[in-house]
Design an enzyme around this catalytic site. Structure first.
Site, mmCIF file in Angstrom:
data_model
loop_
_atom_site.group_PDB
_atom_site.id
_atom_site.type_symbol
_atom_site.label_atom_id
_atom_site.label_comp_id
_atom_site.label_asym_id
_atom_site.label_seq_id
_atom_site.Cartn_x
_atom_site.Cartn_y
_atom_site.Cartn_z
ATOM 1 N N ASP A 1 -17.568 -39.229 33.795
ATOM 2 C CA ASP A 1 -16.279 -38.553 33.986
ATOM 3 C C ASP A 1 -15.079 -39.331 33.448
ATOM 4 O O ASP A 1 -15.087 -40.565 33.409
ATOM 5 C CB ASP A 1 -16.031 -38.325 35.481
ATOM 6 C CG ASP A 1 -16.749 -37.097 36.011
ATOM 7 O OD1 ASP A 1 -17.725 -36.661 35.380
ATOM 8 O OD2 ASP A 1 -16.347 -36.606 37.083
ATOM 9 N N HIS B 1 -6.375 -33.678 35.525
ATOM 10 C CA HIS B 1 -7.150 -34.276 36.622
ATOM 11 C C HIS B 1 -6.437 -34.114 37.963
ATOM 12 O O HIS B 1 -6.313 -35.043 38.763
ATOM 13 C CB HIS B 1 -7.421 -35.755 36.337
ATOM 14 C CG HIS B 1 -8.562 -36.309 37.152
ATOM 15 N ND1 HIS B 1 -8.403 -36.746 38.438
ATOM 16 C CD2 HIS B 1 -9.865 -36.489 36.853
ATOM 17 C CE1 HIS B 1 -9.568 -37.179 38.903
ATOM 18 N NE2 HIS B 1 -10.469 -37.019 37.955
ATOM 19 N N HIS C 1 -18.201 -43.122 35.676
ATOM 20 C CA HIS C 1 -16.924 -42.919 35.000
ATOM 21 C C HIS C 1 -16.826 -43.811 33.765
ATOM 22 O O HIS C 1 -17.214 -44.981 33.811
ATOM 23 C CB HIS C 1 -15.752 -43.252 35.929
ATOM 24 C CG HIS C 1 -15.653 -42.367 37.125
ATOM 25 N ND1 HIS C 1 -16.416 -42.555 38.258
ATOM 26 C CD2 HIS C 1 -14.886 -41.267 37.356
ATOM 27 C CE1 HIS C 1 -16.122 -41.608 39.150
ATOM 28 N NE2 HIS C 1 -15.194 -40.824 38.630
#
Length: 278
Positions: A92, A147, A240
């Site tokens: 991510d 986001h 991430h």
């Protein structure tokens, strides 16, 4: 991810019962209640009865309902296309010019394909990295424009812009007709409307089962231990490549993929067109 916010995600709370396909999957995997990070100042949300990232508010077609004309269910995916004990690696908040290439190198080392959930402006800023992701056989996922982990509190037209504008930027960066195949709400802030919008535009809503909490930089060993401890929750693992220094993530990913190989566990992609079943 911009340094203007920290990479904490919260899992959306739900009160209603998920559709039967998700319920069966959750029961089969023994899903626990976990928290994914969100942006700074955003309150954490926990899943009450569904897997991580699951919108348990009901509506929007449920786990098995297809998006209009697309054949893409609106239910949040957690299981793997390949079934069995296959693990889905998801990455991510990139692409990031420092960390995404290192993540790609680790994935190549183990011949593993992953799903990259990208923030639209980051993809626009680094189209070379988006193209590298696609060229290596990985799949693309829409992680919105900004986001915003409070998207579930925003009007539907705002949600639609966040989702579809990011999709456009990611696909333009990828070029060659590459498509975004999934949508992951920041912080798991799914709504029936956001799931409907994603599915209607060919993107399967994508949750997670294992939160490595690598955004907190707890140390490589802690990230690896989180995967080993939580993999029983289900097959989709959250890492991430954006939002800060990801040196621990890169090292932990290497160790996790080596462990999965030693365990004889293959890797693959989350379901897109099938109901979410283990």
């Amino acid at each position: 991810m911009s340094s203007s916010y920290t990479n904490r995600k919260g899992v959306r709370a739900g009160a209603a019962v998920v559709a039967s396909a998700v319920a069966v999957a959750a029961a089969a995997w023994g899903v626990a209640t976990l928290v994914e990070p969100g942006s700074a100042g955003a309150a954490s949300r926990q899943s009450v009865s569904g897997p991580n990232g699951a919108d348990t508010s009901g509506g929007g077609g449920g786990a098995g309902g297809p998006g209009p004309g697309q054949g893409i269910p609106e239910g949040i995916a957690h299981s793997s296309e390949s079934g069995g004990n296959t693990v889905n690696i998801t990455i991510d908040d990139g692409p990031d010019p420092r960390w995404t290439p290192q993540v790609l190198d680790v994935l190549h080392k183990y011949d593993v394909k992953a799903t990259f959930c990208m923030v639209g402006p980051h993809a626009k800023a680094h189209p070379d990295l988006v193209r590298k992701v696609v060229a290596a056989g990985h799949r693309l996922c829409d992680h919105t424009m900004d986001h915003d982990t409070t998207m579930d509190k925003k009007p539907v037209d705002y949600q639609e812009r966040q989702i579809l504008d990011a999709k456009k930027l990611i696909e333009e960066a990828a070029g060659n007709g590459a498509k975004v195949e999934y949508y992951r709400a920041p912080g798991g802030a799914f709504t029936p409307d956001s799931r409907r919008i994603a599915a209607a535009n060919g993107m399967r809503p994508l949750g997670w089962n294992v939160d490595t909490k690598d955004f907190q930089k707890p140390g490589t060993a802690a990230i690896v231990d989180a995967v080993k401890r939580e993999i029983g929750n289900g097959p989709t693992v959250l890492f991430h490549d954006g939002g800060g220094n990801r040196a621990q993530t890169v090292e932990a990913l290497d160790q996790v993929l080596a462990w999965l190989r030693d365990q004889g566990r293959p890797t693959g992609f989350p379901v897109r067109t099938a109901p979410d079943t283990p």
